[in-house]
Design a protein around this motif. Sequence first.
Motif, PDB file in Angstrom:
ATOM      1  N   ILE A   1       0.845  -1.203   0.000  1.00  0.00           N
ATOM      2  CA  ILE A   1       0.000   0.000   0.000  1.00  0.00           C
ATOM      3  C   ILE A   1       0.876   1.246   0.000  1.00  0.00           C
ATOM      4  CG2 ILE A   1      -1.582   1.356   1.451  1.00  0.00           C
ATOM      5  CD1 ILE A   1      -2.814  -1.342   2.340  1.00  0.00           C
ATOM      6  N   LEU A   2       1.885   1.224   0.874  1.00  0.00           N
ATOM      7  CA  LEU A   2       2.757   2.380   1.025  1.00  0.00           C
ATOM      8  C   LEU A   2       3.562   2.622  -0.255  1.00  0.00           C
ATOM      9  CD1 LEU A   2       3.616   4.529   3.001  1.00  0.00           C
ATOM     10  CD2 LEU A   2       5.354   2.989   3.901  1.00  0.00           C
TER      11      LEU A   2
ATOM     12  N   ALA B   1       1.393   4.118  -2.801  1.00  0.00           N
ATOM     13  CA  ALA B   1       1.094   5.512  -2.487  1.00  0.00           C
ATOM     14  C   ALA B   1       2.283   6.411  -2.821  1.00  0.00           C
ATOM     15  CB  ALA B   1       0.718   5.644  -1.018  1.00  0.00           C
TER      16      ALA B   1
ATOM     17  N   ALA C   1       2.504   6.891  -6.416  1.00  0.00           N
ATOM     18  CA  ALA C   1       1.366   7.632  -6.949  1.00  0.00           C
ATOM     19  C   ALA C   1       1.509   9.142  -6.764  1.00  0.00           C
ATOM     20  CB  ALA C   1       0.073   7.143  -6.298  1.00  0.00           C
TER      21      ALA C   1
ATOM     22  N   GLN D   1       2.876  12.976   1.916  1.00  0.00           N
ATOM     23  CA  GLN D   1       1.700  12.859   1.046  1.00  0.00           C
ATOM     24  C   GLN D   1       1.296  11.392   0.877  1.00  0.00           C
ATOM     25  OE1 GLN D   1       1.588  15.399  -2.516  1.00  0.00           O
ATOM     26  NE2 GLN D   1       3.640  16.058  -1.959  1.00  0.00           N
ATOM     27  N   ALA D   2       2.316  10.523   0.726  1.00  0.00           N
ATOM     28  CA  ALA D   2       2.035   9.098   0.536  1.00  0.00           C
ATOM     29  C   ALA D   2       1.401   8.509   1.793  1.00  0.00           C
ATOM     30  CB  ALA D   2       3.324   8.355   0.201  1.00  0.00           C
TER      31      ALA D   2
ATOM     32  N   ALA E   1      -2.196   9.384   2.020  1.00  0.00           N
ATOM     33  CA  ALA E   1      -2.996   8.656   1.038  1.00  0.00           C
ATOM     34  C   ALA E   1      -3.144   7.179   1.406  1.00  0.00           C
ATOM     35  CB  ALA E   1      -2.362   8.797  -0.340  1.00  0.00           C
ATOM     36  N   SER E   2      -2.156   6.642   2.169  1.00  0.00           N
ATOM     37  CA  SER E   2      -2.231   5.193   2.415  1.00  0.00           C
ATOM     38  C   SER E   2      -3.029   4.839   3.667  1.00  0.00           C
ATOM     39  CB  SER E   2      -0.822   4.592   2.471  1.00  0.00           C
ATOM     40  OG  SER E   2      -0.032   5.297   3.370  1.00  0.00           O
TER      41      SER E   2
ATOM     42  N   HIS F   1      -6.842  10.376   9.893  1.00  0.00           N
ATOM     43  CA  HIS F   1      -6.725  10.734   8.491  1.00  0.00           C
ATOM     44  C   HIS F   1      -7.328  12.112   8.211  1.00  0.00           C
ATOM     45  CE1 HIS F   1      -7.959  10.323   4.133  1.00  0.00           C
ATOM     46  NE2 HIS F   1      -6.648  10.196   4.098  1.00  0.00           N
TER      47      HIS F   1
END
Lengths: 345, 317
Positions: free
Chosen positions: B204-205, B208, B211, B238-239, B242-243, B309
């Motif tokens: 996931i990380l 992210a 991305a 930022q990642a 998002a994750s 989050h």
Amino acid sequence: MRQLDVKCLWAVPLGLVLGMAASVPAAAGTVVDAINSRSEIRCGVSQGTPGFSAPDSAGNWKGLDVEICEALAVAMFNDKSKVDWISLQFSQVFPALNSGDIDLINRSILKTVGRDVDMGLEYPGVTYFSGQTFMVPKALNVTKPQQLNGATICVLGGTGTQATLNDYFREKGFTYTPAVFEDQDLMYQAYEQGRCDAVTTEPPILASRRSVFQAPGDHLIMEELISKEIVGPIVKHGDDEWRDLVKVVLWGLVALEEEGITQANAAELRKTATKPEVRRMLGLEGELGKGIGLRTGWLADVAEKVGNYGEIYDRNVGPNTPLGLKRGLNALWKDGGLMISPPFR
Amino acid sequence: MTGQSRGTGQWFSTGKAATVFVVVLASVAAMMWLLFDGVLALDFLVAQANFEVSDTLIRFSSTDANARAIAAGILNVVVVGSFASVLACVFAAGLTLLRLTGQSPLVEMTRAFVDIIRGVPLLLQIVALYFSLLALPPPSSATPVMDCLLLTNRGLYLPMLTISGIECPALAGFRVDGGFRISIEMSALVLGLSVYAAAFLSEILRGAILAVPNGQWDAARALGLKPIRTFFLVILPQALVASIPPATSVFAGVYKNTSLGIAIGYSDLMMISNSIITITGRAFEMMAIVCIAFFIVNYSVNTGLTLFHQRLLKRYG
């Protein structure tokens, strides 16, 4: 994801209602009717306790408990293959019985007043008398339960065995570290690997498990018992007809041994018997068992196809088997044991 | 619960909050009706338990009430779940960094490891870990590591910090005295859960991080930031933000999967509930309690991470 979570929540009240519907037994139809309509007894056995209930190399269930179910099938259908073997973990057996998934439990579960009276269970009879003790590695140099103060002890969770173990250490003022398992196979594997100093249950089960150890000779089953235990099949409370049927078959197996009726001589005695008690047992006189739907001669069929209690015992757990258990308390009353049947009249 | 969630914006719409509220209300009503009807009874909760539990964080003995055993079980779920979640984050960070080094053998090995861990059922991994720990020597023949650490098949005995200094575990008769003991059941469970979760978290990380638009790298370079600083100051924050949403379900899974402990004899909530069921016969009530307990734990984890989050979004988003 959140959307899904919320949707799944509807399952909670739905599950509650469905769960209740499943756990409250249907009123219509008795166990005996259900068995008759499917022509098969659903027998809840262990996950594999050699000598009592375990599949052999060909996948056929063998053992003392297994033959009790086979005797029931012969009594009802004159065919010992009319049994559906349902292998269960200890924690599953009572829910399975209550929900009607199995007709009876036949896997060495101890009889207690609480289970019989408060838990809605019935014990129609006894398949063996025993007690609880410990098995230890011989290397530990321990031979008596009193020497186990401070030990780590492997035990199956939620069992009567666990409660007895607990009572014993409390009474003695000893401490112990329990290693509680849910799965029998895992427990004995862990014991063999040294996860605990001792494992506790009844000697027959310990002997059964030890017989499949890598080095059975390295383990000692203590002679001294820390409790008395009565073991037999269990049925659900409230169905007298089914309970009576199991009860009379268990009595019948013992009565056969009392009268010396064996697999070998049953067919002959069926023609030649003169003793009134034997004639009634073999269905030559009277109609014992008709009240609960058993046909004439059912016990003679059981004798021919399965044998008497003594034969079942000797074949599966007796001195000439890997378990090598003496009859002891399980001998007939006239031989100094506790096995007895009421007269067949 | 619902009042709070209504105020938190997009993640909890009024509609969803209302749904949760109605469902909870309906469940409670159903339970109350069954209780009132006498089909269910909760008196067994105060009855003496009559069984021992191997691993408890609160003092528990067989003479305590069933309710206390259940509390011990819930605590075990929370502690094992939290412990495994934290470890999973550490492992995941390591795996992600290895994956991003760009060094071919390292990347390939990490990828293979992650693929294997994700591809093999968690239950098998936990059982395999348990049997490896069972192969450790018994306390009597275990050699202390650095004089103060005993790795045995009864448990891992760690040094414990006390007022009088560091206390080392020492063998005494059947058992080990002193030190801090973690049973091998708990060790295998925590390790299995954390490695499994880490494999998913690292993916996931990594996703992210990849991305985050390339423009961010360019912009940082234009400002004169070095690549390492760019990564930690610009890309990673930022990642991470998002994750969190996809990672939430992984963390929820960690807590739920603590129930696999039953397979290796860890006294989690499921095992304790099974013991109570077989002793009291109260199967339905116990299953309801277990469901509610797991739901509350998971709902708290979800809500906590969602709020976290939200806060990050406000700050960085």
